[in-house]
Design a protein around this motif. Structure first.
Motif, PDB file in Angstrom:
ATOM      1  N   THR A 168       0.926  -1.192   0.044  1.00  0.00           N
ATOM      2  CA  THR A 168       0.078  -0.032   0.005  1.00  0.00           C
ATOM      3  C   THR A 168       0.751   1.429  -0.116  1.00  0.00           C
ATOM      4  OG1 THR A 168       0.067   0.278   2.376  1.00  0.00           O
ATOM      5  CG2 THR A 168      -1.797  -1.348   1.421  1.00  0.00           C
ATOM      6  N   MET A 169       0.198   2.423   0.108  1.00  0.00           N
ATOM      7  CA  MET A 169       1.222   3.500   0.156  1.00  0.00           C
ATOM      8  C   MET A 169       1.968   3.450   1.730  1.00  0.00           C
ATOM      9  SD  MET A 169      -1.905   6.619   0.690  1.00  0.00           S
ATOM     10  CE  MET A 169      -3.180   6.256   2.093  1.00  0.00           C
ATOM     11  N   GLY A 170       3.027   4.215   1.695  1.00  0.00           N
ATOM     12  CA  GLY A 170       3.645   4.353   3.044  1.00  0.00           C
ATOM     13  C   GLY A 170       3.476   5.551   3.495  1.00  0.00           C
ATOM     14  N   VAL A 171       4.461   5.963   4.500  1.00  0.00           N
ATOM     15  CA  VAL A 171       4.122   7.314   5.397  1.00  0.00           C
ATOM     16  C   VAL A 171       3.980   8.600   4.513  1.00  0.00           C
ATOM     17  CG1 VAL A 171       5.316   8.759   7.195  1.00  0.00           C
ATOM     18  CG2 VAL A 171       5.116   6.158   7.423  1.00  0.00           C
ATOM     19  N   ASP A 172       5.101   8.618   3.590  1.00  0.00           N
ATOM     20  CA  ASP A 172       5.319   9.743   2.849  1.00  0.00           C
ATOM     21  C   ASP A 172       4.114  10.122   1.914  1.00  0.00           C
ATOM     22  OD1 ASP A 172       7.729  10.248   3.969  1.00  0.00           O
ATOM     23  OD2 ASP A 172       8.938   9.332   2.357  1.00  0.00           O
ATOM     24  N   ASN A 173       3.496   9.144   1.295  1.00  0.00           N
ATOM     25  CA  ASN A 173       2.330   9.317   0.452  1.00  0.00           C
ATOM     26  C   ASN A 173       1.108   9.311   1.346  1.00  0.00           C
ATOM     27  OD1 ASN A 173       2.973   7.217  -2.526  1.00  0.00           O
ATOM     28  ND2 ASN A 173       3.959   9.016  -2.002  1.00  0.00           N
ATOM     29  N   ALA A 174       1.032   8.752   2.291  1.00  0.00           N
ATOM     30  CA  ALA A 174      -0.079   9.025   3.333  1.00  0.00           C
ATOM     31  C   ALA A 174      -0.254  10.479   3.845  1.00  0.00           C
ATOM     32  CB  ALA A 174       0.101   8.075   4.520  1.00  0.00           C
ATOM     33  N   ALA A 178      -3.585  12.648   3.096  1.00  0.00           N
ATOM     34  CA  ALA A 178      -4.080  13.427   4.247  1.00  0.00           C
ATOM     35  C   ALA A 178      -4.379  14.979   3.845  1.00  0.00           C
ATOM     36  CB  ALA A 178      -3.251  13.692   5.597  1.00  0.00           C
ATOM     37  N   ASP A 179      -3.516  15.512   2.866  1.00  0.00           N
ATOM     38  CA  ASP A 179      -3.573  16.706   2.381  1.00  0.00           C
ATOM     39  C   ASP A 179      -4.793  16.581   1.398  1.00  0.00           C
ATOM     40  OD1 ASP A 179      -1.760  18.517   3.332  1.00  0.00           O
ATOM     41  OD2 ASP A 179      -0.167  17.711   2.175  1.00  0.00           O
ATOM     42  N   PHE A 180      -4.872  15.643   0.807  1.00  0.00           N
ATOM     43  CA  PHE A 180      -5.772  15.540  -0.388  1.00  0.00           C
ATOM     44  C   PHE A 180      -7.364  15.294   0.208  1.00  0.00           C
ATOM     45  CE2 PHE A 180      -3.435  13.310  -4.149  1.00  0.00           C
ATOM     46  CZ  PHE A 180      -2.814  14.550  -4.289  1.00  0.00           C
ATOM     47  N   ILE A 181      -7.549  14.890   1.248  1.00  0.00           N
ATOM     48  CA  ILE A 181      -8.802  14.503   1.929  1.00  0.00           C
ATOM     49  C   ILE A 181      -8.796  15.589   2.947  1.00  0.00           C
ATOM     50  CG2 ILE A 181      -8.765  11.960   1.615  1.00  0.00           C
ATOM     51  CD1 ILE A 181      -8.087  11.831   4.747  1.00  0.00           C
ATOM     52  N   LYS A 182      -8.075  16.621   3.046  1.00  0.00           N
ATOM     53  CA  LYS A 182      -8.349  17.786   3.855  1.00  0.00           C
ATOM     54  C   LYS A 182      -8.404  17.544   5.461  1.00  0.00           C
ATOM     55  CE  LYS A 182      -9.898  20.685   0.156  1.00  0.00           C
ATOM     56  NZ  LYS A 182     -11.064  21.069  -0.452  1.00  0.00           N
ATOM     57  N   CYS A 183      -7.747  16.550   5.970  1.00  0.00           N
ATOM     58  CA  CYS A 183      -7.452  16.102   7.160  1.00  0.00           C
ATOM     59  C   CYS A 183      -6.339  15.786   8.000  1.00  0.00           C
ATOM     60  CB  CYS A 183      -8.414  14.669   7.124  1.00  0.00           C
ATOM     61  SG  CYS A 183      -8.663  13.860   8.729  1.00  0.00           S
ATOM     62  N   LYS A 184      -6.276  16.274   9.030  1.00  0.00           N
ATOM     63  CA  LYS A 184      -4.787  16.309   9.807  1.00  0.00           C
ATOM     64  C   LYS A 184      -4.699  15.243  10.674  1.00  0.00           C
ATOM     65  CE  LYS A 184      -4.547  21.535   9.345  1.00  0.00           C
ATOM     66  NZ  LYS A 184      -3.157  21.440   8.470  1.00  0.00           N
ATOM     67  N   ASP A 185      -5.951  14.597  11.131  1.00  0.00           N
ATOM     68  CA  ASP A 185      -5.996  13.436  12.147  1.00  0.00           C
ATOM     69  C   ASP A 185      -6.110  12.395  11.498  1.00  0.00           C
ATOM     70  OD1 ASP A 185      -6.291  12.395  14.536  1.00  0.00           O
ATOM     71  OD2 ASP A 185      -8.075  13.430  15.164  1.00  0.00           O
ATOM     72  N   ILE A 186      -4.926  11.745  11.717  1.00  0.00           N
ATOM     73  CA  ILE A 186      -4.921  10.266  11.139  1.00  0.00           C
ATOM     74  C   ILE A 186      -4.377   9.237  11.921  1.00  0.00           C
ATOM     75  CG2 ILE A 186      -3.454   9.069   9.092  1.00  0.00           C
ATOM     76  CD1 ILE A 186      -5.242  11.297   8.100  1.00  0.00           C
ATOM     77  N   ILE A 187      -5.074   7.961  11.784  1.00  0.00           N
ATOM     78  CA  ILE A 187      -4.815   6.728  12.564  1.00  0.00           C
ATOM     79  C   ILE A 187      -4.178   5.831  11.427  1.00  0.00           C
ATOM     80  CG2 ILE A 187      -5.743   4.917  13.800  1.00  0.00           C
ATOM     81  CD1 ILE A 187      -8.085   6.803  14.578  1.00  0.00           C
ATOM     82  N   GLY A 188      -3.091   5.364  11.888  1.00  0.00           N
ATOM     83  CA  GLY A 188      -2.180   4.211  10.883  1.00  0.00           C
ATOM     84  C   GLY A 188      -2.780   3.195  11.153  1.00  0.00           C
ATOM     85  N   MET A 189      -2.753   2.286   9.868  1.00  0.00           N
ATOM     86  CA  MET A 189      -3.069   1.075   9.708  1.00  0.00           C
ATOM     87  C   MET A 189      -2.125   0.307   8.588  1.00  0.00           C
ATOM     88  SD  MET A 189      -6.583   0.944   8.192  1.00  0.00           S
ATOM     89  CE  MET A 189      -6.919   1.572   6.272  1.00  0.00           C
TER      90      MET A 189
END
Ligand code: NI
Ligand code: MN
Length: 226
Positions: A168-174, A178-189
């Protein structure tokens, strides 16, 4: 809402007293050995795609709890053949209302075959909207420009994004996602479960922080409140 991490890409989320389990892969995961799949409760089970590391416990959990399984139409057909009765087949772009809120199926850039090789339909992510907040569960996906659509038309309060790279994508692409979805609060999986997706937690959290975002890595079997 309460969010419990079951390891890999599996979470239990309680919204308006309904328990939704995402992508149950618990009994085969040594990191989740303290979670007893036989006592887990579920009113809904959401399956993003057919790969074993997302569906391993779905049949047993669905049969025991009689939870409604929400997935692609093709995964639903496959589950029905395994004896699962309570199924809602959907497909990318479709939205449906349930008693806790609504689910919209969105594009995931990935693949989807069932453990026996059967075609699993489109891999999907889910946007869940409720009166307790909205979130995006990305499933397994690459960074894709389509994610912009998710943030353009609704407020996403927090999001579950894969960060383990390789599959899947990694940290840099995630961070870009987050910018694309306009959300600053991310839970990793989708990290640490297998050798090729092991990540450095501190480095991942720091990268998000430098980008002005928050990455939460919930310890397995712990619950946070949003
Ligand atoms: Ni996958
Ligand atoms: Mn996976």
């Amino acid at each position: 809402m309460d969010i419990t991490y079951y390891g890999h890409s599996s979470f239990g989320i309680t919204i308006n007293e309904k328990k939704i389990v995402f992508d149950p892969f618990i009994s085969p995961n040594p990191l989740a050995k303290n979670i007893d799949i036989n006592t887990l409760q579920a009113d809904y089970i959401l399956i993003s795609h057919g790969h074993g590391d997302h569906i391993a416990d779905a049949v047993a959990l669905a049969k025991r709890t009689n939870a409604l399984v929400v997935s692609s139409f093709e995964i639903g057909e496959w589950l029905a053949k395994q004896g699962v009765k309570n199924i809602r087949g959907m497909n990318t772009g479709g939205k449906a209302k349930f008693d806790f809120g609504s689910i919209k199926c969105v594009k995931a850039e990935h693949s989807s075959s069932m453990p026996d090789g059967t075609y699993g339909g489109n891999p999907m992510g889910f946007v869940v909207e409720s009166n307790q907040g909205n979130f995006y569960y990305a499933g397994d996906t690459a960074l894709t420009y389509d994610m912009k659509l998710i943030g353009d038309y609704r407020k996403i309060d927090f999001a579950f994004l894969p960060i383990g790279d390789n599959y899947t994508m990694g940290v840099d692409n995630a961070i870009i996602a987050a910018d694309f979805i306009k959300c600053k609060d991310i839970i990793g999986m989708h990290y640490d479960t297998f050798e090729v997706i092991k990540i450095n937690h501190e480095e991942a959290v720091n990268k998000f922080s430098v980008a002005g975002k928050k990455l939460t890595l919930i310890p397995i079997n712990e619950t946070i409140n949003k």
